[in-house]
Structures are given as C-alpha cells and as structure tokens.
Write an enzyme that holds these catalytic residues in place. Structure first.
Site, PDB file in Angstrom:
ATOM      1  N   ILE A 192      52.546  37.405  29.401  1.00  0.00           N
ATOM      2  CA  ILE A 192      52.380  37.021  27.993  1.00  0.00           C
ATOM      3  C   ILE A 192      50.952  37.180  27.521  1.00  0.00           C
ATOM      4  O   ILE A 192      50.619  36.851  26.400  1.00  0.00           O
ATOM      5  CB  ILE A 192      52.829  35.565  27.742  1.00  0.00           C
ATOM      6  N   GLY A 193      50.083  37.667  28.361  1.00  0.00           N
ATOM      7  CA  GLY A 193      48.720  37.843  27.868  1.00  0.00           C
ATOM      8  C   GLY A 193      47.771  38.049  29.016  1.00  0.00           C
ATOM      9  O   GLY A 193      48.137  37.968  30.184  1.00  0.00           O
TER      10      GLY A 193
ATOM     11  N   ASP B  47      34.574  27.208  29.067  1.00  0.00           N
ATOM     12  CA  ASP B  47      35.193  28.374  28.444  1.00  0.00           C
ATOM     13  C   ASP B  47      36.026  27.905  27.261  1.00  0.00           C
ATOM     14  O   ASP B  47      37.156  28.319  27.070  1.00  0.00           O
ATOM     15  CB  ASP B  47      36.042  29.135  29.468  1.00  0.00           C
TER      16      ASP B  47
END
Ligand SMILES: *[C@@H]1O[C@H](CO)[C@@H](O)[C@H](O)[C@H]1NC(C)=O
Ligand SMILES: *[C@@H]1O[C@H](CO)[C@@H](O)[C@H](O)[C@H]1NC(C)=O
Ligand SMILES: *[C@@H]1O[C@H](CO)[C@@H](O)[C@H](O)[C@H]1NC(C)=O
Ligand SMILES: *[C@@H]1O[C@H](CO)[C@@H](O)[C@H](O)[C@H]1NC(C)=O
Ligand SMILES: *[C@@H]1O[C@H](CO)[C@@H](O)[C@H](O)[C@H]1NC(C)=O
Ligand SMILES: *[C@@H]1O[C@H](CO)[C@@H](O)[C@H](O)[C@H]1NC(C)=O
Ligand SMILES: *[C@@H]1O[C@H](CO)[C@@H](O)[C@H](O)[C@H]1NC(C)=O
Ligand SMILES: *[C@@H]1O[C@H](CO)[C@@H](O)[C@H](O)[C@H]1NC(C)=O
Ligand SMILES: *[C@@H]1O[C@H](CO)[C@@H](O)[C@H](O)[C@H]1NC(C)=O
Length: 881
Positions: A597-598, A714
């Site tokens: 999905i990514g 992050d």
C-alpha cells in the site's frame, strides 16, 4: 537479685517514655490528619498520611525532633496541593518550619495562621494567596524566614512587621502590595540579609533613608515596583551588598557618589529603566567582583571614564538608551571577562581598536546609533564566541574584513547604515547565521553564492548598496522571510522560486534585473529556449531510464532477499505482542506486490488480511544494519509498550538478518499526508483541529509520559494515520532505535520531500532533541492550516510550506492569505492562533520553540469540547512467542 532490681527503673522509664510518645503521637497525628482533611491532593502525595502508618514521623514531608518525636517541620513544597491550610497545625507544639511553596492554595492569610507562634521558617511562596496581610503577622516573633512571594497579596505592608526583629529573609516579591514602605519597619529589621519587594507595581513609595540601618543586607531587590524620588545617600552604608536591583522604577536624581567604594562583594548593580541622570557611577567598579552593571534607559550624561578598565571582572555592561557622549573607552574592548556590551542609542564617538579580540569572550555587542568611526576591526572576526554584532547607524568605513563572519556561533549581524565599502566577504564558518543586514552602505561586488549554504539564514537585507552581478540561484535553498536587494546594480533574471510570494519592492531600483513582477520581464530568445527545452526533455528521459533500471534492480534485489529468507530457510524469528489471527508463514507469504500500500523512507508497507477479515499493516525495514535479534527485540519491546489512543499499536515483529518486519494495526483511512495530496482536499476545521490535538497528545505521550522517552524523529503528515472519526494515530516513531542511528539517518535523508520537516539544526547537532519533533510538528500544523502538503515536488516553482508561510506572513494581510480558503471564515480566528503556534514551533532557533506540553495546551484551548482523559499504558505486555 541485684540485676532485676537494677533493671526495674530502666523498664519503668522506658514504659513511661513510650507511653508519653503514644499520647503525644495520637494528638500529633490527629492534628496532621485534620490538616490533610482540608487539603485537596490530586497527585495523592499524602496517601501515606493515614492511621494505617502509625509512625507519622515517616509521613511524606514530615520531620520530627529526634529527642521528642514531635513534628518540627512540614515541607510539602511543589506537590500540587490546593484547598485550605488548616490552622490545626499551629497546635503542633514544636512546629518550626512550614513550607507549602509552589502549590495552588487559594485563600487569604487568616488570623489563625498567625497563631503558629513558634514558626521560624514560613514559606508560602508561589501559591494563589490573596487578601491583605493581617497586622497579627507581628505575633510570629520567632520568624527568621518569611517568604510570601509570587502570590496575590494586596494592601499595606503591616507596620507590625517591625517586631519581627529576627528576620533574615523577607520576600514579598511579585504581589500587589500598596501604600508605602515604612521607615519604622526598616529601622527594626537590622538582621535582614535579603529584602525583596520587587514586582509590586502598586507599592508607590520612596525608598526610606532608614534602608541604611539594615546594614547586613546582601540582596536588595526592588525592581519593577513603584519607587520614586531620589536614591537615599544611606545606601552607601550597605557595605555587605552583593546584589542591588532598583531597575524599572521611577527613581530620579543621581546615583550617590561613592556607591561601591568599600563594597567588597558587590556583584550586580541594576539601575536600568528609571529617570536617573548625572554621570557614570564609576565607584561601583572598585569592588573587584562586579559582574554586571546595568544603567540602560535613563538620562545619564557625560562620558564613561577610562578607569572603567578597573572593572576587570565585568561580564555584562548595559548603558544603552542614555545620553552618554565622548570617546568610548577603548579599554572596554579588551576586558577579559566581558560578554555583553550594549551601548546603542547614545552619542559615543571613537573607534574599535585593532587589538580587540585577543583575549575576548564577547558574545553580544550592540553599539548602533552612535557616532563611531574607523574601520570594522579585523580582530572582531577572531572572537569565537560572538553571537550578535550590531553596529548600524554609525560612521564606520572601509572594507569588511574577510574573517568577519568566522565566529561559529554568529547569528545576527547588523552593520546597516554606515559607510562601508568593498565586497561582502564569503561566509565560511557561520552555519548559525540567521540575520544579515548590510543595507545602506556602499558595498560593491557580487552576492556571495555561499550565502545559499547557510542553513538557517532567514533575514537578508543588502538593499541600498552598489552590489552588482546576478542573484545567485543558490539563494533558492534558503527559507527566507525577508530578502531585500532593492537599490543596487544587480542584473540578470531573478531565480523564480526566490520571488514567488514576494512583493517586487524588495527588488526595485535594480534597472537591469528582470523577472516576473518587475518592470523588465525577461525576454529569452526563442532558439535558446528551444534548445534548453530539448536538453530538458533529454535529461528527463535519461533520468527516467536510470530510475526505471534502479527500480527494477532494487525490486529484483528485494525479491532475492525475500526468497533467501522465506520461512522454509528457517531464519525468521517472530514475536507477537498480541494474539494475531495470522501465522508467521501466512504473513511472510502475503508480502507481495498486490498487498503493498505504499513505500516509506525505510521500505514497503503492506496491508495483509488476517483470518478474521481484519487487516494488519506490515512495515518492512530493508536497511536494518547488523543489529542482533536480542537488541532489536529489546528496542521493539520498548516501542510496543507505548499505548495511547493517538499512537499506533505495534502488534509484533519478525526478524531475520538484514530485514525486520514490523506489524502494526491497520488504519483504513490512510494517512493525513494521503488526504492532503488528494486533489480537492477538504476537511472541516473541527476535524483538522482534532487531528492536530490528537497527534500533539500522542507526541506528548511519547516525550513525557512514556516510561522511557521516545523521540519520534520522523514526524510528518505521512506518519499520522487517520482512524475512525478522524482520530489521529502517530506511527513510525522511534525507528532510529530499531535499525540504528546511522542506517536511520541515511534512509531518512534519501527520502524525497521529507527534508522540509527537518529543523534547520538537523545534521548539525549530534544528539537529537525534543525540539526537533516540535519543529516537524509545526510543519504538520502549517499543512493543516494551509490545506496543502508540505511539498509539491511535481510543480517546480512552488515553495515548501515553511518558505511560503514565512514569506507571506511578513506582508500586510499575508497571514490571512496563508489560510486554506476552503474553510469558512468563522474558523479564521482559531486558524490564526494555530498559525501563530505553528510559526513558533518552526522557529529557526530551537530554544524559541514551545515545548510539546505548551503545544498541546494551546491547541486544546481552541477545542470546544473536552477530550476524554489521556489513556496511559498498562505496564506488562502479553508476549506470545
Ligand atoms: C495538579 O492539580 C490539577 C488540579 O488541581 C490537575 O489538573 C493537574 O493535572 C495536577 N498536576 C499534576 C502534575 O498532578
Ligand atoms: C487502612 O487499612 C484499612 C484496613 O486494612 C483499609 O480498608 C484502608 O483502605 C486503609 N487505608 C489506607 C489509606 O490505606
Ligand atoms: C518509613 O517508610 C519507608 C518507606 O516509605 C520504610 O521503608 C521504612 O521502614 C519506614 N520507617 C519506619 C520507621 O516506619
Ligand atoms: C521557598 O520555597 C521555594 C520552593 O521550594 C524555594 O524556591 C524558595 O527558595 C523558598 N524560599 C526561601 C526563602 O527559602
Ligand atoms: C521595634 O522593636 C522594638 C523593640 O526592639 C519595639 O518596641 C518596637 O515596637 C518595634 N517597632 C515596630 C514598628 O514594631
Ligand atoms: C512612573 O510614573 C508615571 C507617572 O509619572 C506612571 O505612569 C508610571 O506607571 C510610573 N512607573 C512605575 C514603574 O511606577
Ligand atoms: C556625529 O559627529 C558629527 C561630526 O562630528 C556631528 O555633526 C553629529 O552631530 C554627530 N552625531 C551624533 C548623533 O552625535
Ligand atoms: C538593523 O539596524 C537597522 C537600523 O538600526 C534597523 O532598522 C533594523 O531593524 C536592523 N535589522 C535587524 C534585522 O535587526
Ligand atoms: C527594502 O529596502 C529598501 C531600501 O533600503 C527600503 O526602502 C524598503 O523599505 C525595504 N523593504 C523592506 C520590506 O524592508
């Protein structure tokens, strides 16, 4: 039987004494329990104040006399207590210390409290006490320390204070006392060592002559009160003075001649922000330990005598905003300890001597708006501690020395409005330079392209000089809030992304400069345009081929690696923190393109269906270094213990050499970043605020509430997943711990577009800090306010959101232009507040950023409905291996 008869009296006396203790102990503990009963104690610090614990001397905050076992001290400072201070404790016969400072007691100082007649120390500082101080305070005649500072006490200072003749410490600072300081009170307080009446703006009083009787005074603090009139001569009698602060009052007249002579310990003298006149009080320098002298914002006249060099221990000298004149003593420039030198807005003349800088520790020099002449001494550039140098509006001339920007901590330089000539030196070392102003000189030569490599440069004003050449494209790297090159002799075209969002006035007065918005739009000859375009197309084609090849190669590599470590090879070790409806084998088999999905900075993310139809998310960390299973397991276990409604649950992980699979709960709605990038993104302000508050709370949990602090490092919209009803969940936190710092850094650095979340100090400092997360979170806030992703790599001319906002808010009405127009104007006020917060979070200087707690509070204050209390972790993990 001699022995037993000898023992009998001993036994009796033991019995009697323990009987006595029991008697008194029951009443002592009862008195304490009465005290406890009226106190509100949300943090449960008084939970051991209970009949179940018979030894009350062991209760929190209690100290007893060793001989009598009676309570001598109650010290419950800073325990978040509120409610009512019961006078029952005044019946404790030996109570001599009562410290309830830094709590939330909200009451008047009652008459009953003045019955604690044996008190030696009474400290109620930093509460919410109000009302007047009763005259009966004079009954506490044993008091040595009385600290009522930082409350809301009003009314007169009681005359009866004069009977507290043992007082050594009297602190009434930061209250609302009014009336005058009575000479009769001061007369009697001959033992006082500290007198603090500062920050009582309604205390409109003269400083009585009797202050001279308080001859043991070491600290006299009366700043920011309502003192007026002249400074009494009797101040000269206070030979023990170490700190004298009379700043921010309405004092007039002169400083008594001789103040400081024979004052061997005088370390700090502050007369600033009054209406004093007369000449420089040179006598304060004779003590040899003077560190600080502040005379600023008065009406002093005359010159500063050369003999100031005698103040050799001086670290801070502030004489700005007066009417001093004459030659500035050149010896000041080589005082070995001097760090702060402020002399702006006077009428000084003189030069900065060439020898400046040899032993210097100068950090901050401000001499703007005087009549200094001569050159900028080369020695200034050799001062490694220089942080701010501001010398605008003088008559400095000559070239700038080429080392002028060499201090590694240099942040602010202002030499505007002088008569400087020659080129702008190349900055070499000053990676901390935030603001550079050289406007209004006669500087020539080009703009040094290396300015574009200063990571935090935000204000650049070189207007009104004779600068030539083109504007270097390197400047596009900067996130400039102000860029003023007007009225120079620049030429060529203006780099596109430098001007978008800027008014043309910053560029005006450069007839040969061309570009959008200028009188002179750039005319490019068609053939060149064509060939350029062709070149561009070719470059694009070549790059795509290379990228394609690399993708294929890395795909092959990934397949290869995966097949290497398929379950059959038996190299996988898995740990599940929750019972999962999927086996290790099924999980590994499902890591296929179809389920991907990514792709994040660290590798692919998969959504994998479990047997119950629910999905789990699996994140594959490719770049995992060579950490052992044990290390990785320990780190991941720490991360998995983080449980908060706004933090994604880590369900487990699988490990093989070189690859780690992290298993998370799956959020169907995807991330905030996905949402922002969808064309026509629109989300109600209510939901945006919810996302902001929730993710801030998640971050706060990781930073503060969580057992072992986790820095996210992050933080970005891609790592904020949206749950049901837009409840946000932070993910990918603390991965640096799992894959190792070095691998982490290189992955993050390789990611496209991630860099605009990084604070400017990223890469410059060794140890990551909380403020880095705050910066990144500020960028997320900007995304929510503007409704645009932090970066739009596809459009070449667009700015990242930080640049864009910084530029716009500097203009009239710019702040309003920043806000997402899709949100109704009813939310405008709230959005502006969040904008203000976001700008503070993204401050260039880390110390200017708010803490995450402040961020949460500010955001929560905008929310109409209270959120349920933060859920906290529940300790042990179920561990299914
Ligand atoms: C202090 O008390 C207040 C209520 O009196 C409460 O809201 C707050 O959370 C408490 N803080 C701590 C650190 O216990
Ligand atoms: C004291 O002990 C009793 C009985 O053992 C118990 O019910 C009570 O909760 C205890 N009180 C405190 C404050 O611990
Ligand atoms: C005092 O309390 C501590 C723990 O709070 C306990 O270890 C100690 O035994 C107690 N001492 C007495 C004399 O009760
Ligand atoms: C009173 O208590 C506060 C908090 O503990 C402390 O900072 C302050 O120094 C105390 N005042 C005196 C005079 O000791
Ligand atoms: C000052 O102290 C003396 C005794 O030492 C006392 O008689 C007098 O009342 C005190 N003055 C004030 C104003 O309390
Ligand atoms: C000084 O006096 C002026 C009026 O003369 C008053 O407005 C001002 O508040 C006073 N400042 C202080 C610090 O008391
Ligand atoms: C500075 O010096 C010049 C010439 O000596 C004089 O004309 C000018 O008034 C001075 N300016 C100030 C602010 O003292
Ligand atoms: C630089 O000095 C000038 C003149 O004193 C002042 O107007 C300007 O605000 C200063 N610039 C900065 C960035 O401080
Ligand atoms: C830019 O510089 C020019 C000339 O010094 C000045 O007139 C103008 O006000 C400056 N603009 C800004 C926004 O500082």
């Amino acid at each position: 039987m001699p022995s037993s008869s000898a023992h009998l009296p001993l036994f009796l006396s033991l019995l009697l004494s323990s009987f006595g203790t029991i008697l008194s102990s029951s009443s002592e503990s009862d008195l304490l329990l009465t005290f406890k009963a009226s106190v509100e104690d949300p943090a449960l610090v008084l939970s051991d104040w209970s009949p179940n614990f018979t030894n009350y001397c062991n209760w929190t905050g209690i100290t007893c006399s060793k001989t009598t076992s009676l309570v001598t001290s109650i010290d419950l400072n800073n325990r978040n207590l509120s409610g009512y201070i019961s006078p029952s404790i005044c019946q404790l016969p030996e109570l001599s210390t009562l410290n309830l400072a830094s709590n939330n007691f909200n009451q008047a100082i009652t008459l009953q409290l003045t019955e604690c007649s044996r008190l030696v120390i009474l400290n109620l500082s930093n509460n919410l006490l109000w009302g007047t101080l009763p005259e009966q305070i004079g009954l506490l005649s044993s008091l040595v320390t009385l600290d009522l500072s930082r409350n809301h006490i009003e009314g007169q200072i009681p005359l009866s204070l004069g009977s507290l003749v043992r007082l050594k410490v009297l602190n009434f600072g930061s209250n609302f006392f009014s009336g005058i300081i009575h000479s009769n009170v001061l007369k009697n307080l001959s033992e006082l060592v500290l007198l603090d009446l500062s920050r009582n703006p309604s205390l409109i009083s003269q400083l009585p002559q009797e202050i001279g009787r308080v001859s043991k005074l070491r600290w006299l603090l009366m700043q920011r009160s309502g003192l007026y009139g002249t400074i009494p001569e009797s101040l000269l009698d206070l030979h023990e003075l170490e700190i004298l602060d009379l700043s921010q009052n309405n004092l007039t007249g002169i400083i008594p001649l001789g103040l400081g002579l024979g004052f061997l310990k005088l370390a700090s003298v502050d007369f600033s922000q009054n209406m004093l006149s007369g000449s420089f009080p040179i006598d304060v320098c004779y003590g040899k330990v003077l560190l600080e002298l502040s005379l600023h914002e008065n009406s002093f006249t005359g010159s500063i005598p050369k003999i100031i060099e005698k103040c050799s221990s001086l670290e801070r000298l502030q004489v700005q905003d007066n009417k001093f004149s004459g030659e500035f003593p050149s010896g000041l420039w080589s005082m070995p300890q001097l760090k702060l030198l402020r002399a702006e807005n006077n009428l000084f003349t003189g030069e900065i001597p060439d020898e400046v800088g040899v032993p210097s520790q100068l950090e901050q020099v401000q001499i703007d708006n005087n009549n200094f002449t001569g050159g900028i001494a080369r020695g200034l550039g050799s001062i490694r501690t220089m942080y701010k140098f501001s010398a605008s509006l003088n008559r400095f001339s000559g070239n700038l020395p080429d080392n002028i920007f060499d201090s590694p901590v240099l942040s602010i330089v202002n030499m505007s409005h002088n008569s400087l000539t020659g080129p702008i030196p190349e900055p070499r070392n000053c990676r901390k330079l935030v603001s550079l102003s050289l406007a209004g000189n006669s500087l020539s030569g080009g703009i040094p392209p290396s300015l574009g490599h200063l990571p935090v440069l935000t204000y650049l004003d070189i207007s009104n000089n004779k600068i030539t050449g083109e504007i270097p494209p390197e400047l596009q790297n900067l996130k400039l809030a102000l860029f003023n090159v007007s009225f120079n002799q620049l030429s060529g075209s203006v780099p596109a992304s430098l001007v978008s969002g800027l008014p043309a006035s910053f560029l005006q007065g450069n007839p040969d400069l061309c570009g959008p918005g200028l009188l002179n739009p750039c005319t490019v000859r068609p053939e060149r345009q064509n060939s350029k375009n062709n070149g561009l197309i070719w470059t694009v084609i070549v790059i795509s081929i290379i990228v394609g090849l690399m993708l294929i190669a890395s795909g092959l590599l990934a397949v290869y690696r995966l097949s290497q470590s398929r379950p059959g090879s038996g190299k996988w070790k898995s740990v599940f923190f929750y019972p999962l409806k999927i086996t290790e084998d099924e999980l590994l088999m499902a890591l296929v393109e179809r389920n991907s999905i990514g792709e994040g900075a660290f590798g692919k993310v998969y959504a994998i269906p479990a047997s119950d139809g629910e999905f789990i998310a699996v994140k594959r960390l490719l770049n995992s270094g060579n950490l052992s299973f044990r290390t990785v397991k320990a780190e991941i276990k720490t991360l998995a213990k983080a449980r908060h409604r706004n933090v994604t649950k880590l369900l487990g992980f699988c490990y093989s050499r070189g690859t780690i699979l992290l298993i998370f709960e799956y959020q169907q709605k995807g991330s905030l970043g996905d949402a922002l990038r969808k064309p026509g993104f629109s989300m109600d302000w209510r939901f945006r605020l919810k996302v902001a508050v929730g993710s801030a709370q998640g971050l706060l949990y990781l930073h503060n509430d969580y057992v072992s602090q986790i820095l996210h490092l992050d933080m970005k919209s891609n790592n904020i997943l949206l749950g049901d009803d837009f409840e946000p969940k932070i993910t990918d936190f603390g991965l640096a711990r799992v894959i190792g710092e070095a691998a982490y850094k290189s992955s993050v650095a390789s990611e496209l577009g991630g860099y605009c979340y990084f604070p400017p100090e990223y890469g410059c400092i060794k140890k990551p800090t909380e403020q880095m997360d705050v910066y990144s979170f500020g960028v997320v806030l900007l995304e929510l306010i503007t409704g645009r992703p932090a970066e739009q790599p596809e459009s070449r001319e667009s700015l990242d959101v930080v640049k864009l906002v910084r530029r716009k808010v500097n203009m009239t009405n710019g702040a309003l232009e920043v806000l997402d127009p899709k949100i109704s104007s009813s939310a405008q006020q709230d959005m502006l507040e969040v904008l203000d917060l976001a700008l503070r979070c993204t401050s260039v200087l880390p110390e200017k950023r708010p803490t995450i707690i402040e961020v949460v509070r500010s955001l929560q204050s905008l929310q109409p409905i209270a959120l349920p209390p933060i859920l906290t972790g529940d300790g042990e993990l179920p561990c299914v291996e």
